[in-house]
Design a protein around this motif. Structure first.
Motif, PDB file in Angstrom:
ATOM      1  N   ARG A 127     -35.897 -20.042   2.499  1.00 55.26           N
ATOM      2  CA  ARG A 127     -35.524 -20.679   3.761  1.00 55.26           C
ATOM      3  C   ARG A 127     -34.089 -20.321   4.139  1.00 55.26           C
ATOM      4  O   ARG A 127     -33.780 -20.091   5.314  1.00 55.26           O
ATOM      5  N   LEU A 128     -33.217 -20.265   3.154  1.00 56.31           N
ATOM      6  CA  LEU A 128     -31.827 -19.868   3.431  1.00 56.31           C
ATOM      7  C   LEU A 128     -31.762 -18.428   3.927  1.00 56.31           C
ATOM      8  O   LEU A 128     -31.005 -18.117   4.848  1.00 56.31           O
ATOM      9  N   ARG A 129     -32.565 -17.559   3.346  1.00 53.18           N
ATOM     10  CA  ARG A 129     -32.553 -16.158   3.794  1.00 53.18           C
ATOM     11  C   ARG A 129     -33.076 -16.041   5.218  1.00 53.18           C
ATOM     12  O   ARG A 129     -32.551 -15.262   6.030  1.00 53.18           O
ATOM     13  N   ALA A 130     -34.108 -16.822   5.546  1.00 51.27           N
ATOM     14  CA  ALA A 130     -34.624 -16.800   6.911  1.00 51.27           C
ATOM     15  C   ALA A 130     -33.564 -17.279   7.901  1.00 51.27           C
ATOM     16  O   ALA A 130     -33.400 -16.692   8.983  1.00 51.27           O
ATOM     17  N   LEU A 131     -32.826 -18.317   7.534  1.00 54.62           N
ATOM     18  CA  LEU A 131     -31.752 -18.813   8.406  1.00 54.62           C
ATOM     19  C   LEU A 131     -30.643 -17.777   8.536  1.00 54.62           C
ATOM     20  O   LEU A 131     -30.110 -17.555   9.633  1.00 54.62           O
ATOM     21  N   ALA A 132     -30.284 -17.145   7.435  1.00 53.21           N
ATOM     22  CA  ALA A 132     -29.201 -16.159   7.458  1.00 53.21           C
ATOM     23  C   ALA A 132     -29.556 -14.955   8.326  1.00 53.21           C
ATOM     24  O   ALA A 132     -28.687 -14.373   8.988  1.00 53.21           O
ATOM     25  N   ARG A 133     -30.826 -14.582   8.339  1.00 49.21           N
ATOM     26  CA  ARG A 133     -31.235 -13.428   9.131  1.00 49.21           C
ATOM     27  C   ARG A 133     -31.361 -13.750  10.614  1.00 49.21           C
ATOM     28  O   ARG A 133     -31.410 -12.842  11.449  1.00 49.21           O
ATOM     29  N   SER A 135     -29.119 -15.342  12.624  1.00 53.40           N
ATOM     30  CA  SER A 135     -27.920 -15.158  13.443  1.00 53.40           C
ATOM     31  C   SER A 135     -26.659 -15.068  12.592  1.00 53.40           C
ATOM     32  O   SER A 135     -26.635 -15.510  11.435  1.00 53.40           O
ATOM     33  N   ASP A 136     -25.612 -14.493  13.200  1.00 54.36           N
ATOM     34  CA  ASP A 136     -24.304 -14.433  12.539  1.00 54.36           C
ATOM     35  C   ASP A 136     -23.743 -15.833  12.300  1.00 54.36           C
ATOM     36  O   ASP A 136     -23.055 -16.078  11.302  1.00 54.36           O
ATOM     37  N   LYS A 137     -24.024 -16.739  13.230  1.00 49.55           N
ATOM     38  CA  LYS A 137     -23.509 -18.107  13.089  1.00 49.55           C
ATOM     39  C   LYS A 137     -24.091 -18.769  11.857  1.00 49.55           C
ATOM     40  O   LYS A 137     -23.379 -19.467  11.113  1.00 49.55           O
ATOM     41  N   ASN A 138     -25.374 -18.566  11.642  1.00 48.61           N
ATOM     42  CA  ASN A 138     -25.996 -19.145  10.460  1.00 48.61           C
ATOM     43  C   ASN A 138     -25.413 -18.552   9.183  1.00 48.61           C
ATOM     44  O   ASN A 138     -25.179 -19.262   8.202  1.00 48.61           O
ATOM     45  N   ARG A 139     -25.180 -17.243   9.199  1.00 51.28           N
ATOM     46  CA  ARG A 139     -24.588 -16.617   8.007  1.00 51.28           C
ATOM     47  C   ARG A 139     -23.195 -17.166   7.737  1.00 51.28           C
ATOM     48  O   ARG A 139     -22.826 -17.395   6.585  1.00 51.28           O
ATOM     49  N   ALA A 140     -22.430 -17.369   8.794  1.00 49.51           N
ATOM     50  CA  ALA A 140     -21.083 -17.926   8.623  1.00 49.51           C
ATOM     51  C   ALA A 140     -21.153 -19.345   8.063  1.00 49.51           C
ATOM     52  O   ALA A 140     -20.346 -19.729   7.204  1.00 49.51           O
ATOM     53  N   LEU A 141     -22.109 -20.113   8.544  1.00 46.90           N
ATOM     54  CA  LEU A 141     -22.270 -21.491   8.077  1.00 46.90           C
ATOM     55  C   LEU A 141     -22.660 -21.510   6.601  1.00 46.90           C
ATOM     56  O   LEU A 141     -22.090 -22.278   5.804  1.00 46.90           O
ATOM     57  N   ILE A 142     -23.602 -20.661   6.228  1.00 46.17           N
ATOM     58  CA  ILE A 142     -24.034 -20.609   4.829  1.00 46.17           C
ATOM     59  C   ILE A 142     -22.907 -20.089   3.939  1.00 46.17           C
ATOM     60  O   ILE A 142     -22.648 -20.618   2.848  1.00 46.17           O
ATOM     61  N   ALA A 172     -27.313  -9.941  -0.688  1.00 43.48           N
ATOM     62  CA  ALA A 172     -27.075  -8.679   0.027  1.00 43.48           C
ATOM     63  C   ALA A 172     -26.706  -8.895   1.492  1.00 43.48           C
ATOM     64  O   ALA A 172     -26.194  -7.980   2.152  1.00 43.48           O
ATOM     65  N   LEU A 173     -26.911 -10.103   2.016  1.00 42.60           N
ATOM     66  CA  LEU A 173     -26.592 -10.405   3.417  1.00 42.60           C
ATOM     67  C   LEU A 173     -25.160 -10.889   3.596  1.00 42.60           C
ATOM     68  O   LEU A 173     -24.706 -11.078   4.719  1.00 42.60           O
ATOM     69  N   PHE A 174     -24.442 -11.080   2.487  1.00 42.85           N
ATOM     70  CA  PHE A 174     -23.083 -11.618   2.557  1.00 42.85           C
ATOM     71  C   PHE A 174     -22.090 -10.656   1.923  1.00 42.85           C
ATOM     72  O   PHE A 174     -22.471  -9.687   1.262  1.00 42.85           O
ATOM     73  N   GLN A 175     -20.806 -10.936   2.123  1.00 44.71           N
ATOM     74  CA  GLN A 175     -19.751 -10.141   1.525  1.00 44.71           C
ATOM     75  C   GLN A 175     -19.246 -10.825   0.260  1.00 44.71           C
ATOM     76  O   GLN A 175     -19.113 -12.044   0.224  1.00 44.71           O
TER      77      GLN A 175
END
Length: 412
Positions: A127-133, A135-142, A172-175
């Protein structure tokens, strides 16, 4: 506001209540703030991000920065778009709503809980990966919830392969921070585990592993740690295997060339890249890369041309020189610079490469290059090539070169 709106060129006027009061453009994701005013999400978020704490229309203080989606207005806008599609107006898509911070925290807690069932943790990670994919906003939040540290722990310490692979996909979706890169690169067991995944039966697992390896190598400043990673047994074979994956999965070639470039920055191990088949992989894929990936590929070609075995292998490939000549002034200034640098190395080492370059039309390309707005380094490399190729030019080319008015190139 009615009087201030101009009709669209297509012959239809946007109703004023469909326009964002900030941008005056058609709202695509209308949201309502605590004052009751509705704005386009991107506009009001930009307004608040610049330090404003009042409502743009009412000037009342924004006591709550929660943005509530105005679904009714959004549906009315969509209906209006459909009704006016004959004027060339496209229906606005239904926007995906940003992740709820409370939900993200709950999922992270569930994913990191050693007492939770593996299936429950796996579901949370997915579920976290689906949220991260989304939008950028979701990735920033996570990311703001220290997700990388959590994921590194799951990847390297979980007893469940499925859990480890899912955490790797999310990672792999984050730095990674520099200390986190060093943490991975300095541990031979962690590096060995990632390299083993490069030959996994799932291409997704292979690509995600390569992405984390690239982050770890590129993100650490220590030459010793970079060398330690690039010296791992089978790492070049695994990365080049990903680079060679069919084009139907473009992420493989994108991650593959990034990882190969990062590994080839370590000079003492470039020979291993050549032995593993990097030359054929790069040349065969060169024409298929998009701009940024093409630049990385060409930078890698230039790096490998700086060692004798690499130079020899590229010279032996019939397409190398024609492709490099064709790329000059075609993709970008940076790509031109790398292509010219590789040609300098090849033509310095091989008379055949010089003849191939002349046949491919390098003379005209170089004369255009030195008169262009390319970088000074690219022009210097072009000048070096002109010197190298002077004896290889056909007589007619030497005569015609006087027409290019470039006496400032070199003094022969």
């Amino acid at each position: 506001m009615r009087g201030s709106l101009e009709p669209l060129d297509v012959g239809v006027q946007i109703p004023y209540y469909f326009r964002c009061p900030i941008s005056l453009e058609l709202m695509r994701d209308p949201v309502t703030v605590c004052t009751g005013q509705t704005y386009d999400r991107a506009s009001i978020e930009s307004w608040v991000a610049t330090g404003n704490t009042t409502c743009p229309v009412t000037r009342a203080p924004l006591t709550d920065f929660t943005l509530i989606p105005n679904h009714t207005l959004r549906r009315l806008i969509q209906d209006w778009c459909v009704a006016n599609r004959s004027f060339g107006i496209e229906r606005i898509p239904t926007p995906k709503q940003p992740a709820d911070p409370a939900l993200v925290r709950s999922l992270l807690h569930q994913a990191s809980s050693a007492s939770a069932l593996p299936a429950s943790r796996l579901s949370a990670l997915r579920r976290l990966r689906a949220l991260a994919r989304d939008s950028d906003k979701n990735r920033a939040l996570i990311s703001a919830n220290n997700v990388s540290e959590l994921l590194l722990s799951v990847v390297f310490h979980s007893d469940s392969a499925d859990l480890s692979h899912e955490a790797l996909a999310l990672l792999a979706l984050f730095q990674l921070s520099e200390p986190q890169c060093a943490l991975v690169a300095s541990d031979p067991d962690r590096v060995s585990y990632l390299v083993s995944l490069l030959s996994h039966s799932s291409v997704d697992v292979r690509v995600n592993s390569a992405a984390v390896i690239e982050m770890a190598v590129a993100g650490t400043r220590s030459p010793e740690l970079r060398s330690q990673v690039s010296n791992a047994e089978g790492i070049f074979e695994g990365v080049i295997g990903i680079l060679n994956y069919p084009l139907a999965y473009p992420r493989a070639s994108k991650i593959g060339v990034k990882a190969l470039f990062a590994l080839c920055l370590v000079k003492q191990h470039r020979q291993r890249a050549v032995t593993a088949g990097a030359v054929d992989a790069l040349v065969d894929r060169l024409a298929d890369f998009e701009k940024c990936d093409a630049e990385r590929a060409l930078a890698t070609v230039e790096l490998l041309c700086r060692i004798p075995s690499g130079c020899e292998a590229f010279s032996a490939h019939a397409l190398t020189v024609p492709l490099l000549v064709k790329i000059i002034l075609k993709i970008s200034d940076r790509a031109t610079e790398y292509a010219a640098g590789a040609l300098v190395s090849l033509c310095s080492a091989s008379d055949q490469a010089q003849r191939d370059a002349v046949v491919a039309g390098v003379l005209t390309q170089l004369l255009l290059l030195v008169q262009s707005d390319c970088t000074d380094r690219a022009k210097r490399k072009a000048q070096m090539l002109l010197k190298l190729l002077r004896d290889s030019w056909p007589e007619v080319s030497i005569g015609n070169s006087d027409d290019f008015g470039c006496s400032d190139v070199v003094a022969f």
